[in-house]
Design an enzyme around this catalytic site. Structure first.
Site, PDB file in Angstrom:
ATOM      1  N   ILE A   1      -8.865  -3.444 -13.194  1.00 49.86           N
ATOM      2  CA  ILE A   1      -9.929  -2.726 -13.913  1.00 49.86           C
ATOM      3  C   ILE A   1      -9.940  -3.113 -15.388  1.00 49.86           C
ATOM      4  O   ILE A   1     -11.005  -3.287 -15.987  1.00 49.86           O
ATOM      5  CB  ILE A   1      -9.752  -1.196 -13.761  1.00 49.86           C
ATOM      6  CG1 ILE A   1      -9.800  -0.796 -12.281  1.00 49.86           C
ATOM      7  CG2 ILE A   1     -10.833  -0.453 -14.542  1.00 49.86           C
ATOM      8  CD1 ILE A   1     -11.088  -1.146 -11.571  1.00 49.86           C
TER       9      ILE A   1
ATOM     10  N   TYR B   1      -2.990  -1.310   5.372  1.00 48.72           N
ATOM     11  CA  TYR B   1      -1.989  -0.408   4.811  1.00 48.72           C
ATOM     12  C   TYR B   1      -1.070  -1.137   3.836  1.00 48.72           C
ATOM     13  O   TYR B   1      -0.496  -0.534   2.927  1.00 48.72           O
ATOM     14  CB  TYR B   1      -1.121   0.194   5.919  1.00 48.72           C
ATOM     15  CG  TYR B   1      -1.835   1.222   6.783  1.00 48.72           C
ATOM     16  CD1 TYR B   1      -2.576   2.256   6.217  1.00 48.72           C
ATOM     17  CD2 TYR B   1      -1.748   1.161   8.170  1.00 48.72           C
ATOM     18  CE1 TYR B   1      -3.216   3.186   7.006  1.00 48.72           C
ATOM     19  CE2 TYR B   1      -2.376   2.103   8.975  1.00 48.72           C
ATOM     20  CZ  TYR B   1      -3.117   3.123   8.388  1.00 48.72           C
ATOM     21  OH  TYR B   1      -3.744   4.049   9.166  1.00 48.72           O
TER      22      TYR B   1
ATOM     23  N   ASP C   1      -9.090  -6.881  -5.795  1.00 51.43           N
ATOM     24  CA  ASP C   1      -9.479  -6.885  -7.206  1.00 51.43           C
ATOM     25  C   ASP C   1     -10.697  -7.780  -7.459  1.00 51.43           C
ATOM     26  O   ASP C   1     -11.441  -7.562  -8.418  1.00 51.43           O
ATOM     27  CB  ASP C   1      -8.316  -7.341  -8.097  1.00 51.43           C
ATOM     28  CG  ASP C   1      -7.402  -6.182  -8.484  1.00 51.43           C
ATOM     29  OD1 ASP C   1      -7.897  -5.052  -8.571  1.00 51.43           O
ATOM     30  OD2 ASP C   1      -6.194  -6.411  -8.695  1.00 51.43           O
TER      31      ASP C   1
ATOM     32  N   GLU D   1       9.351 -12.263  -7.560  1.00 45.87           N
ATOM     33  CA  GLU D   1       8.259 -13.036  -6.963  1.00 45.87           C
ATOM     34  C   GLU D   1       7.328 -13.661  -8.006  1.00 45.87           C
ATOM     35  O   GLU D   1       6.757 -14.728  -7.783  1.00 45.87           O
ATOM     36  CB  GLU D   1       7.420 -12.136  -6.043  1.00 45.87           C
ATOM     37  CG  GLU D   1       8.146 -11.640  -4.806  1.00 45.87           C
ATOM     38  CD  GLU D   1       8.724 -10.252  -5.022  1.00 45.87           C
ATOM     39  OE1 GLU D   1       8.936  -9.879  -6.203  1.00 45.87           O
ATOM     40  OE2 GLU D   1       8.969  -9.556  -4.034  1.00 45.87           O
TER      41      GLU D   1
ATOM     42  N   LYS E   1       9.960   3.751 -24.836  1.00 42.00           N
ATOM     43  CA  LYS E   1      11.093   2.888 -24.475  1.00 42.00           C
ATOM     44  C   LYS E   1      10.806   1.981 -23.271  1.00 42.00           C
ATOM     45  O   LYS E   1      11.139   0.791 -23.293  1.00 42.00           O
ATOM     46  CB  LYS E   1      12.340   3.732 -24.224  1.00 42.00           C
ATOM     47  CG  LYS E   1      13.627   2.918 -24.131  1.00 42.00           C
ATOM     48  CD  LYS E   1      13.924   2.173 -25.436  1.00 42.00           C
ATOM     49  CE  LYS E   1      14.389   3.133 -26.519  1.00 42.00           C
ATOM     50  NZ  LYS E   1      14.717   2.429 -27.778  1.00 42.00           N
TER      51      LYS E   1
ATOM     52  N   GLN F   1       8.886  -0.927 -24.485  1.00 41.19           N
ATOM     53  CA  GLN F   1       9.738  -1.825 -25.276  1.00 41.19           C
ATOM     54  C   GLN F   1      10.577  -2.725 -24.372  1.00 41.19           C
ATOM     55  O   GLN F   1      10.705  -3.931 -24.602  1.00 41.19           O
ATOM     56  CB  GLN F   1      10.670  -1.007 -26.185  1.00 41.19           C
ATOM     57  CG  GLN F   1       9.957  -0.240 -27.291  1.00 41.19           C
ATOM     58  CD  GLN F   1      10.935   0.596 -28.104  1.00 41.19           C
ATOM     59  OE1 GLN F   1      11.992   0.119 -28.487  1.00 41.19           O
ATOM     60  NE2 GLN F   1      10.591   1.845 -28.345  1.00 41.19           N
TER      61      GLN F   1
ATOM     62  N   CYS G   1     -20.067  -4.017  10.761  1.00 38.19           N
ATOM     63  CA  CYS G   1     -19.236  -4.940  11.525  1.00 38.19           C
ATOM     64  C   CYS G   1     -18.768  -4.285  12.825  1.00 38.19           C
ATOM     65  O   CYS G   1     -19.558  -4.119  13.746  1.00 38.19           O
ATOM     66  CB  CYS G   1     -18.077  -5.457  10.673  1.00 38.19           C
ATOM     67  SG  CYS G   1     -17.366  -6.993  11.320  1.00 38.19           S
TER      68      CYS G   1
ATOM     69  N   ARG H   1     -14.873 -12.172  14.487  1.00 40.10           N
ATOM     70  CA  ARG H   1     -14.869 -13.182  15.551  1.00 40.10           C
ATOM     71  C   ARG H   1     -15.858 -12.830  16.659  1.00 40.10           C
ATOM     72  O   ARG H   1     -16.411 -13.708  17.291  1.00 40.10           O
ATOM     73  CB  ARG H   1     -13.473 -13.276  16.188  1.00 40.10           C
ATOM     74  CG  ARG H   1     -12.408 -13.915  15.340  1.00 40.10           C
ATOM     75  CD  ARG H   1     -11.083 -13.965  16.091  1.00 40.10           C
ATOM     76  NE  ARG H   1     -11.127 -14.913  17.190  1.00 40.10           N
ATOM     77  CZ  ARG H   1     -10.243 -14.943  18.177  1.00 40.10           C
ATOM     78  NH1 ARG H   1      -9.266 -14.059  18.216  1.00 40.10           N
ATOM     79  NH2 ARG H   1     -10.329 -15.839  19.128  1.00 40.10           N
TER      80      ARG H   1
ATOM     81  N   HIS I   1     -20.939  -7.613   6.207  1.00 36.97           N
ATOM     82  CA  HIS I   1     -20.334  -6.635   5.297  1.00 36.97           C
ATOM     83  C   HIS I   1     -21.195  -6.499   4.033  1.00 36.97           C
ATOM     84  O   HIS I   1     -20.921  -7.150   3.021  1.00 36.97           O
ATOM     85  CB  HIS I   1     -18.925  -7.072   4.902  1.00 36.97           C
ATOM     86  CG  HIS I   1     -17.917  -6.958   5.993  1.00 36.97           C
ATOM     87  ND1 HIS I   1     -17.030  -5.908   6.081  1.00 36.97           N
ATOM     88  CD2 HIS I   1     -17.664  -7.755   7.066  1.00 36.97           C
ATOM     89  CE1 HIS I   1     -16.261  -6.075   7.159  1.00 36.97           C
ATOM     90  NE2 HIS I   1     -16.629  -7.186   7.769  1.00 36.97           N
TER      91      HIS I   1
ATOM     92  N   GLU J   1     -21.261  -4.214   1.885  1.00 37.17           N
ATOM     93  CA  GLU J   1     -20.539  -3.586   0.775  1.00 37.17           C
ATOM     94  C   GLU J   1     -19.988  -4.605  -0.215  1.00 37.17           C
ATOM     95  O   GLU J   1     -19.831  -4.315  -1.400  1.00 37.17           O
ATOM     96  CB  GLU J   1     -19.401  -2.699   1.300  1.00 37.17           C
ATOM     97  CG  GLU J   1     -18.226  -3.417   1.929  1.00 37.17           C
ATOM     98  CD  GLU J   1     -18.379  -3.719   3.410  1.00 37.17           C
ATOM     99  OE1 GLU J   1     -17.361  -3.980   4.078  1.00 37.17           O
ATOM    100  OE2 GLU J   1     -19.532  -3.722   3.902  1.00 37.17           O
TER     101      GLU J   1
END
Length: 541
Positions: free
Chosen positions: A26, A61, A78, A157, A196, A199, A388, A469, A514, A516
């Site tokens: 965001i 999930y 995102d 990672e 803190k 920092q 869908c 599919r 889709h 949306e």
């Protein structure tokens, strides 16, 4: 109006500290919106540290919704924020994962591209990361590329990404800036914000060789000038580069909050770019005004099997917000788990809704609940929107209860069904590898004149994004038409059914794609706008 300059492409990196889920996406989208409103051409990309090649095979999930781009890339959710804020399509170049980085490097090694050298994280992995970061700047028409790095600074990672940023900052100087999003926790016992953790987070970045240029501080309470001074002193940033990001009622408030904090001006100064004109945010302010001052309210039932994690249906939820604003209506979403509804309780579950959306998904869990809900709203003339799998469930329900084809189903759930009204595409039947078997990305669709879909879109030729599919089985098409379920949208290339709708119903539409994914603040999706309008009309009966 944005326009490309002739100066070198500038890169902004957005990192996160202290904790995850602070809203880097965001903040990145809000900063991009402000820079765009100042006349710069901007895009955003997301670097994801997980080793999956893309989020397409991840359970919702695990990582929320999988967002699909026009060119068929399965990406991080995102990217949906980026498109909704900027009103500019993203592509596969806008999302990079560790899995895809290592896959590319290993493929090159197998091809002999490294001439027998030992392949290492530095320079081979970091070089590949830098190459992927720079692709948008080299191939797109952009002044500024914002790169959001997933995870939290200190995560094992994300270390190669942080190292790649260090190298780019060293190589590019003022053509790079680092924005560090961090948390200022509030201790109720002492009644104070604590600096803190921030920092320590900046100290970790410094250990990796990166000095952040801007600190954006997520907080529940306003930051005093004393705290700004303290953070500036301990974190080596200017006081005006300590930006307050206070909790907001809506994600759509954030660009204006960042404008007030002058985040865009501070970043432009770091990049040695002129501020140009004041940001033109009038249309955004109008959107917010309508969002906060609706003239009516409706309740929409969203029926899915991942409702415990709202991010699994992020784009649908945001599309409903956009459509609600277009209708000056507050849309309240009632989350309904498809495994917890059946013929015995469906009336009590849906008695207070003004419309339902049956959400996308894969697999047979919760299917019968979705079908029961569709039967109820079809018979009760409550507005219905199937997306869908939701469209496929509408076809199954109609087959069983109107066409009287007992046991009709999708071959995804029942490969041996006598009436496969939903079936896999012929050219996909021999493919077994997950992730490479779907119709992905944008496909054209021709809409029948005078249909509800035609009324919504206002045109007959559209293109929408797909991720599936299984398809409507055209062998059953005539039976459907004879009983009043019309195929109002057809793919012109392969004649596959894209949209179905009921003739004798106020608003009953199922779409194979889709919609949306394409809804934005500036361009709410027409199907969602019409669906919300139908729900408003129903609420007034």
């Amino acid at each position: 109006m944005e326009q490309k300059t002739n100066s070198p492409v500038k890169y902004i990196f957005v990192t996160g500290g202290v904790t995850s889920s602070l809203g880097k996406g965001i903040i990145s989208a809000s900063l991009a919106k402000l820079l765009q409103a100042r006349g710069y051409s901007v895009t955003i990309q997301k670097l994801d540290p997980y080793i999956n090649v893309d989020p397409g095979t991840l359970n919702p999930y695990e990582h929320g919704e999988c967002f699909v781009t026009n060119d068929g890339a399965e990406t991080d959710l995102d990217l949906g924020h980026y498109e909704r804020f900027l009103n500019v399509p993203t592509s596969q170049s806008n999302n990079v994962t560790t899995g895809s980085i290592y896959q590319n490097v290993i493929n090159k090694e197998r091809e002999g591209a490294y001439l027998g050298k030992t392949v290492q994280v530095i320079p081979h992995i970091t070089d590949e990361i830098k190459r992927r970061i720079k692709i948008l700047g080299q191939t797109g028409d952009y002044d500024i590329v914002i790169t959001e790095i997933g995870g939290t600074v200190g995560d094992i990672e994300s270390l190669p990404y942080i190292e790649a940023v260090r190298q780019m900052k060293w190589e590019m100087g003022t053509n790079c800036a680092v924005v560090h999003l961090t948390l200022l926790p509030f201790l109720k016992v002492t009644g104070e914000l604590k600096t803190k953790p921030t920092q320590h987070s900046v100290k970790t970045l410094l250990e990796y060789g990166i000095q952040p240029d801007v600190l954006v501080c997520r907080t529940e309470h306003s930051i005093s000038s004393e705290i700004r001074k303290k953070l500036a002193l301990f974190c080596n940033v200017k006081q005006n580069a300590v930006i307050e990001s206070i909790d907001a009622n809506s994600i759509y408030d954030v660009p204006l909050l960042m404008l007030k904090e002058q985040l865009d001006k501070v970043v432009l100064s770091k990049l040695k770019l002129p501020a140009r004109q004041d940001p033109d945010m009038e249309s955004w302010k109008k959107f917010l005004g309508k969002l906060k001052n609706p003239t009516s309210e409706i309740k929409i039932g969203l029926i899915g099997k991942y409702i415990e994690l709202k991010d699994a249906y992020k784009s649908i939820n945001e599309a409903l917000i956009h459509a609600g604003v277009a209708n000056e209506t507050k849309v309240v979403v009632k989350w309904i788990h498809s495994e917890k509804i059946d013929e015995s309780n469906i009336e009590s579950k849906l008695e207070d809704v003004d419309g339902i959306i049956v959400a996308p998904g894969f697999g047979d869990r919760g299917i019968e609940g979705k079908i029961a809900a569709i039967k109820y709203v079809r018979e009760q003339k409550i507005p219905f929107f199937g997306i869908c799998l939701g469209m496929q469930c509408a076809a199954i329900e109609f087959s069983r209860n109107v066409l009287k084809l007992s046991g009709a189903h999708s071959t995804e759930m029942n490969p041996k069904t006598k009436y496969p009204v939903i079936d896999i595409m012929e050219n996909q039947k021999k493919i077994t590898r997950k992730g490479g078997t779907m119709r992905l990305g944008e496909y054209p669709c021709m809409i029948s004149k005078n249909s509800k879909a035609n009324l919504a879109y206002g045109k007959t030729k559209i293109s929408e994004r797909h991720r599936h599919r299984f398809e409507f089985n055209n062998k059953f098409l005539k039976k459907f038409e004879d009983e009043g379920m019309i195929p109002s949208g057809i793919n012109p290339d392969n004649k596959l059914v894209e949209i179905i709708e009921l003739k004798d119903h106020p608003w009953f539409i199922g779409v194979q794609f889709h919609p949306e994914y394409k809804s934005t603040v500036e361009n709410p999706h027409p199907l969602f706008v019409r669906f919300v309008k139908a729900a408003v009309d129903h609420s007034r009966q």
